[in-house]
Structures are given as C-alpha cells and as structure tokens.
Design a protein around this motif. Sequence first.
Motif, PDB file in Angstrom:
ATOM      1  N   GLU A  77      34.460  50.938  22.576  1.00 59.09           N
ATOM      2  CA  GLU A  77      33.487  49.889  22.847  1.00 59.09           C
ATOM      3  C   GLU A  77      33.076  49.253  21.529  1.00 59.09           C
ATOM      4  OE1 GLU A  77      28.926  49.487  24.502  1.00 59.09           O
ATOM      5  OE2 GLU A  77      30.258  50.995  25.417  1.00 59.09           O
ATOM      6  N   THR A 107      34.682  39.393  32.752  1.00 55.66           N
ATOM      7  CA  THR A 107      33.751  39.307  33.875  1.00 55.66           C
ATOM      8  C   THR A 107      32.347  39.036  33.339  1.00 55.66           C
ATOM      9  OG1 THR A 107      33.277  41.695  33.856  1.00 55.66           O
ATOM     10  CG2 THR A 107      35.163  40.960  35.171  1.00 55.66           C
ATOM     11  N   ASP A 108      31.374  38.941  34.266  1.00 54.49           N
ATOM     12  CA  ASP A 108      29.989  38.734  33.844  1.00 54.49           C
ATOM     13  C   ASP A 108      29.438  39.931  33.094  1.00 54.49           C
ATOM     14  OD1 ASP A 108      30.029  36.247  35.023  1.00 54.49           O
ATOM     15  OD2 ASP A 108      29.174  36.955  36.929  1.00 54.49           O
ATOM     16  N   TRP A 109      30.022  41.099  33.335  1.00 56.36           N
ATOM     17  CA  TRP A 109      29.473  42.331  32.759  1.00 56.36           C
ATOM     18  C   TRP A 109      30.148  42.733  31.447  1.00 56.36           C
ATOM     19  CZ3 TRP A 109      25.134  43.486  35.120  1.00 56.36           C
ATOM     20  CH2 TRP A 109      24.974  43.113  36.457  1.00 56.36           C
ATOM     21  N   LYS A 110      31.451  42.523  31.368  1.00 56.20           N
ATOM     22  CA  LYS A 110      32.154  42.938  30.149  1.00 56.20           C
ATOM     23  C   LYS A 110      33.461  42.168  29.994  1.00 56.20           C
ATOM     24  CE  LYS A 110      34.677  46.819  32.206  1.00 56.20           C
ATOM     25  NZ  LYS A 110      34.926  48.268  32.145  1.00 56.20           N
ATOM     26  N   SER A 111      33.946  42.147  28.755  1.00 52.15           N
ATOM     27  CA  SER A 111      35.261  41.587  28.417  1.00 52.15           C
ATOM     28  C   SER A 111      36.071  42.702  27.769  1.00 52.15           C
ATOM     29  CB  SER A 111      35.131  40.412  27.449  1.00 52.15           C
ATOM     30  OG  SER A 111      34.340  39.386  28.010  1.00 52.15           O
ATOM     31  N   GLU A 220      36.774  47.197  24.715  1.00 47.75           N
ATOM     32  CA  GLU A 220      35.879  46.408  25.577  1.00 47.75           C
ATOM     33  C   GLU A 220      34.573  46.098  24.872  1.00 47.75           C
ATOM     34  OE1 GLU A 220      33.843  50.104  28.050  1.00 47.75           O
ATOM     35  OE2 GLU A 220      35.335  48.804  29.035  1.00 47.75           O
ATOM     36  N   LEU A 222      30.547  44.817  26.061  1.00 49.49           N
ATOM     37  CA  LEU A 222      29.603  44.542  27.142  1.00 49.49           C
ATOM     38  C   LEU A 222      28.965  43.178  26.918  1.00 49.49           C
ATOM     39  CD1 LEU A 222      27.868  48.034  27.507  1.00 49.49           C
ATOM     40  CD2 LEU A 222      29.775  47.089  28.822  1.00 49.49           C
ATOM     41  N   ASN A 223      28.915  42.390  27.974  1.00 48.12           N
ATOM     42  CA  ASN A 223      28.334  41.048  27.896  1.00 48.12           C
ATOM     43  C   ASN A 223      26.880  41.065  28.355  1.00 48.12           C
ATOM     44  OD1 ASN A 223      30.831  40.003  27.086  1.00 48.12           O
ATOM     45  ND2 ASN A 223      31.461  39.627  29.200  1.00 48.12           N
ATOM     46  N   ASP A 224      26.092  40.207  27.738  1.00 48.82           N
ATOM     47  CA  ASP A 224      24.709  40.021  28.203  1.00 48.82           C
ATOM     48  C   ASP A 224      24.743  39.298  29.546  1.00 48.82           C
ATOM     49  OD1 ASP A 224      23.819  41.175  25.868  1.00 48.82           O
ATOM     50  OD2 ASP A 224      23.693  39.249  24.813  1.00 48.82           O
ATOM     51  N   PHE A 225      23.924  39.776  30.491  1.00 42.20           N
ATOM     52  CA  PHE A 225      23.938  39.186  31.827  1.00 42.20           C
ATOM     53  C   PHE A 225      23.323  37.791  31.793  1.00 42.20           C
ATOM     54  CE2 PHE A 225      21.886  38.320  35.919  1.00 42.20           C
ATOM     55  CZ  PHE A 225      23.004  38.360  36.738  1.00 42.20           C
ATOM     56  N   TYR A 227      22.627  34.416  34.458  1.00 43.08           N
ATOM     57  CA  TYR A 227      22.666  33.936  35.834  1.00 43.08           C
ATOM     58  C   TYR A 227      23.435  32.624  35.882  1.00 43.08           C
ATOM     59  CZ  TYR A 227      21.200  31.907  40.262  1.00 43.08           C
ATOM     60  OH  TYR A 227      21.201  31.302  41.491  1.00 43.08           O
TER      61      TYR A 227
END
Length: 285
Positions: A77, A107-111, A220, A222-225, A227
């Motif tokens: 990570e 995705t919205d959650w992770k790359s 991977e 983690l992406n910041d969420f 909306y």
Amino acid sequence: MKKSILLVLLTAIAITSCNQKETQGVSEPFATLVVEDEEMPMMRQPQATASSLKAPQLITKEVVKKKIIKDGRMGIEVNNLELAKARIDSLIKAYDAYYSNESMNNTDWKSSYNLTIRIPSLNFETFISAVEMGKGDVQYKEIDARDVTDEFIDIETRLQNKRAYLKRYKDLLSMAKNVKEILEIEEKIRRLEEEIESTTGRLKYLSDLVDYSTLRLTVEKLNDFKYNPEKRDKFSERIKQSLSKGWYGFIDFILLLTKSWPFLIVIIPLIYFVRKIRKKKKQDK
C-alpha cells in the motif's frame, strides 16, 4: 732324533695353516654381514619412499543440481501510486525481469496495479528485498519453494529411454521385409515421436519455471471518498421517454394478444361450457 724333530715341525706348520684358514673363513662372512648390516638401512629407505608412500585414491560422487521452483505473492500500500509503479519499472530493468501480465483497477475506494513479474531465480530474493525497501507498507507476503529435482530427473530419464527406443525402431524399419512389418514399425515410431514431443514440452516448461521465478505483486493506493452525483436527463426528456416507453408497452401487449388468438378460440368456448354446467347444477339443487 732328527726324524722326531722333523715330525714336530711338520705338525706345527699344519696346525698354523689350519688356524689361518679358519680365521679367513670366519672373517669373510662376518665382513659380509657387517657390510650388509650397514647397507640394509640405506637400501630400505628409498624403497619405502618410492613404493609404500602412495597417495590414497579419492572417491568422487556426482553432485546433482537442485531444481527449485519459487513463487511469491506480495501486496504493498503506497501513497503515490504512479511513483511506486515507476520504481517497479526501474527494478524490472535492473534485475533482467519482465511483466507477464499487467492490469490497473480504479474505483471510488482505491486504485491499484496487479502485476505478474517473471524474475531470474538468482535475483528473486534480492528483487523482493528491493521492493520492500521502497516507500510503502507491505500488507502481505507469501513465498513458496518447490523441489522438482526428482520429477526433473525422471522426465530426463524417460526421455533418454524413448529416444533410445526410437533409434532401435528406425534401425528395425530399415530391415523390415514386408509391408505389414513396415506399417507396424512406423506406427510405433509415430507414437514414440509424439511422446517425445510431449515429454520435451513438459521438460521445457519445468526448466522455465526453475530459471524464472514468478511474483504476483499488487500495488494499491486508497482514494479519498468523493460523492459523485448520478447524471440524469432533464425532466422534459424523461417525460418524453416515459410516454414513448408506455406507448411501446401498449403496442407490445396488443401484439401479444394477436399472437395468442388460437388460445382464445379454445379458452372462450371452454369458459362458456363451464359456466353453463355450473348454472345447471344450481338449478337442479
């Protein structure tokens, strides 16, 4: 008187000569023994160094090189995905490795990058150590090593035996006397050639797995969420789509009834007779 004196002298001379012979007889063997005693050590010394001091024979055994297949799974990570991927690319070049598969998911959650890397077996451990030294947290790591030496030797032995049989059948083919023998030998040669080809393929496959280790690496971030509202059409466009879908639904219903007219011909009289029978039963009661 003179005769007696002469006899005594002769006796004395004889005794003297006997003593001299005994002395000579004793001294010659002794001298010989002395010489032999002095020469014996000198004669034994070169014999001992030349014949008895021989180097011992060394028994050598053939060393069988181990055939080890190494596989690994690893997940990291990171904070900067593109920078981490660029570093992996540089390690690929430095260690003579290559990508056998590469994919990216976002995705919205992770790359993440899912990488399958083939590395020369001699560089496998050092490559993993270099990956671990980079910026990022190791989430998991699994290393597996399989010893396939026995399988490798067994395949090589069977391959040699098949080649030897193939040579014998080819020799027999040149000595065949009739068509039947030729066809039988050619069929056996064909089967042996197919088996040799299959065995050779298996041997090459194992050799490739031994020479190049496989590492399945996942990098991977983690992406910041955020909306992201769903995009929708305008209200007027949606009204048009609803009217259009309703009309098409009505048309489909009419078409369905039209297709089912044979069933209507059967069902309507059936319903009529059923109702008539029920009405008659009620009247009888």
